[in-house]
Design a protein around this motif. Sequence first.
Motif, short mmCIF file in Angstrom:
data_model
loop_
_atom_site.label_atom_id
_atom_site.label_comp_id
_atom_site.label_asym_id
_atom_site.label_seq_id
_atom_site.Cartn_x
_atom_site.Cartn_y
_atom_site.Cartn_z
N ASP A 714 13.50 29.41 59.33
CA ASP A 714 13.96 30.36 60.35
C ASP A 714 13.28 31.71 60.17
OD1 ASP A 714 15.67 28.72 61.80
OD2 ASP A 714 17.44 29.26 60.63
N GLU A 715 13.22 32.15 58.93
CA GLU A 715 12.62 33.45 58.63
C GLU A 715 11.14 33.46 58.99
OE1 GLU A 715 12.03 36.32 54.71
OE2 GLU A 715 13.57 34.76 54.68
N VAL A 716 10.44 32.38 58.65
CA VAL A 716 9.01 32.30 58.94
C VAL A 716 8.75 32.19 60.44
CG1 VAL A 716 6.97 30.82 58.70
CG2 VAL A 716 8.37 31.35 56.70
N MET A 717 9.55 31.39 61.12
CA MET A 717 9.28 31.08 62.53
C MET A 717 9.90 32.08 63.50
SD MET A 717 7.19 28.62 62.49
CE MET A 717 7.13 28.45 64.26
N ARG A 718 10.71 33.03 62.99
CA ARG A 718 11.32 34.04 63.88
C ARG A 718 11.11 35.43 63.29
NH1 ARG A 718 17.11 33.13 65.79
NH2 ARG A 718 16.25 34.25 67.59
N PRO A 719 9.85 35.88 63.18
CA PRO A 719 9.57 37.14 62.47
C PRO A 719 9.71 38.40 63.33
CG PRO A 719 7.51 36.10 63.09
CD PRO A 719 8.60 35.18 63.56
N SER A 720 10.01 38.25 64.63
CA SER A 720 10.13 39.44 65.49
C SER A 720 11.59 39.86 65.62
CB SER A 720 9.56 39.16 66.88
OG SER A 720 9.88 40.23 67.76
N ALA A 721 11.96 40.94 64.95
CA ALA A 721 13.33 41.44 65.03
C ALA A 721 13.66 41.85 66.46
CB ALA A 721 13.50 42.63 64.08
N THR A 722 12.70 42.39 67.16
CA THR A 722 12.93 42.85 68.54
C THR A 722 13.27 41.68 69.45
OG1 THR A 722 11.30 44.60 68.15
CG2 THR A 722 11.91 44.17 70.44
N PHE A 723 12.51 40.61 69.34
CA PHE A 723 12.75 39.42 70.17
C PHE A 723 14.08 38.77 69.79
CE2 PHE A 723 11.07 34.91 71.30
CZ PHE A 723 11.65 34.98 72.55
N ASN A 724 14.33 38.65 68.48
CA ASN A 724 15.57 38.02 68.01
C ASN A 724 16.79 38.78 68.53
OD1 ASN A 724 13.85 36.32 66.63
ND2 ASN A 724 14.24 37.22 64.62
N THR A 725 16.73 40.10 68.48
CA THR A 725 17.85 40.92 68.93
C THR A 725 18.07 40.77 70.43
OG1 THR A 725 17.41 42.52 67.17
CG2 THR A 725 18.78 43.27 69.02
N ALA A 726 16.98 40.72 71.18
CA ALA A 726 17.10 40.57 72.64
C ALA A 726 17.79 39.25 72.99
CB ALA A 726 15.72 40.63 73.28
#
Length: 730
Positions: A714-726
Amino acid sequence: MKVIYTYTDEAPALATHSFLPIIEAYAGKADVEVETRDISLAGRILAAFDLVPDALGELGELAKTPEANIIKLPNISASIPQLKAAVKELQAAGHAVPDYPDDPQTDEERAARAAYDSVKGSAVNPVLREGNSDRRAPASVKNFARSHPHSMGAWSSESASHVATMSDGDFRHSERSVTVAEAGELRIEHVAADGTVTVLKPAVKVQAGEVVDAAVMRAGALQAFLAEQVADAKAKGVLFSVHLKATMMKVSDPILFGHAVTAYFADVFAQYGDDLASVGADPDDGLASVLTALEKLPAEKRAAIEKAITATYDSGPGLAMVDSDRGITNLHVPSDVIIDASMPAAIRSSGQMWNAAGEQQDAKFVIPDSSYAALYAEAVAFCREHGAFDPTTMGTVPNVGLMAQKAEEYGSHDKTFEIGTPGTVRVVDAAGTALLEHEVAAGDVWRACQTKDAPIRNWVQLAVSRARATGWPAVFWLDETRAHDAQVIQKVRAYLADEDTDGLTIEILPVAEATRYTLERAKRGENTISVTGNVLRDYLTDLFPIMELGTSAKMLSIVPLMNGGGLFETGAGGSAPKHVQQLVRENHLRWDSLGEFLALAVSLEFLADKTGNPRAGVLGKTLDDATGALLENGKSPSRRAGELDNRGSHFYLALYWAKALAEQTDDAELAKVFAPLAERLAAAEETIVGELNGVQGSPVELGGYYVVDKAKADEVMRPSATFNTALAEF
């Protein structure tokens, strides 16, 4: 009805960590439930020992119902080396699974071996495929390939590359076939020269009208053929390369592969065979396994054998390479050179393979069994004469594949045997009558397989419906001189008579003729529906897409299940291992999820039709629009680190999908829901892409290859905090 999204292996599984949160966020706004099921190799091993619920078994039962709506990603069809590696990872992670027993002696070991045998090879597809296959290139993908063509290697009319296959003594020439009149049970038995009967399989259930085949690969003929091809490759100055299906054909083809290893290193095994056997070196597992076993020998003996292996490399023909830089040859691991991936790649790249110096060279493509070798022989000859195909003009070749209920060769694993002693193998009915029989010698590989009547009828109906829908010719690839095909042809002709075929072009042609007919039409830009059995389905849906589209991952693969449900497959995973290696090395995943996008769109439209949920239909239609925008704007993954990869492609899919949902007019309320997300993602595009690309270039740790640490993934494949938060706030 829910969308069941499968969690599998390697690159497709890693991509799921990035794409699934997007699916869940969007589907939730349209009252569509999405659930996952873990059918990865590791998950299947754990289930085989009752350590987790049997997700595959559950999906197999679901596939028999009208409620099935399963999205199936590519999974590992495990060879024994892969299986053993997965077991080691599971044990290291604390799971109580036993070692794989090579030579089970106790009841406990035999039970463990049976559990592992249920997992290896093509264990997933036969369970889920309760329908026949409809694979085609979507119009948007085909049009994109025509306007943005991939590279194709130039062919020379002087090319020495060629296919070599057996002319006798193989499965094709020894095959016998019968259509069973009544339902019941058959028995497979071996009768020794002295009359001793050994039951190989006590009960094979059959239905009325079922086609049952038996065939034998004769070890003596195979050995003579391979020895001849090694010598001929040396004489012609071409690379020696073996092409088999050692994953799907999980019993027979690893044995054939072992014979190829032994043939190439004939002097080594002649001189040191007993020493190698004493430390468990098994050529069926490939040269890499033999080299590993050498470590167990005394240093002096090991050095002598290593010297003999080097001498063979020097004196024999060049070996085709899987990885020239690392010295990994075509003979190292049986699952490294799978025919339906390796042959199209070679045909696309000038008909050549890589040599030890990392250069392309003409090759001898050794395909022992001649059942389907003509496909590749004709393709090689056609390209030698006419040159490479042009993706901007060539026609398309969709496929209707007979695969329901374990049809044909891929259903033969539990009925394949390596013969220990001479005698006769026969298939006997309940009355004791031998329906099929073969004289066999020690070392021969004998197999039987089944094809039920209902799948054949459904296959014919599906072929006619696709021909009617497209107006294109449909060609049944069947050879009346082959025993199995002769039985099937009788059924095909009978069932075609029940269908409305007025105005349609329906042909029945043997493999070589069908290949020429299809290639000639494709060269002219004309489209042809291939209607094939199970193995050719696999071969054709890699060969033609790789020439047409550059990859087989871009095919739409629909399996209309016979009881009314739907199975939606997302393409082939042959390149997945190399993608994982690059991710671990450079934190760049070049896996293209286009197949997932296409399958999800069709799955959502299917759900809308079945359940009367129009919002699911809007989701599906707008996902198609988003996929088209992704292709046109060049947002597919790049091969190079530092550029857009799988994760960036997922972001753009999410952006275009949100925009399409915001702009559609079929559901004003849904448009209003997605408009703010579309605006937010568009405004943050530069930031998000910067975060996704900025992490690339350094190694990453996933916790394992077969047993991935999901939190790390999860950490490797979702490295964009901005996208994750959206997504989270949406």
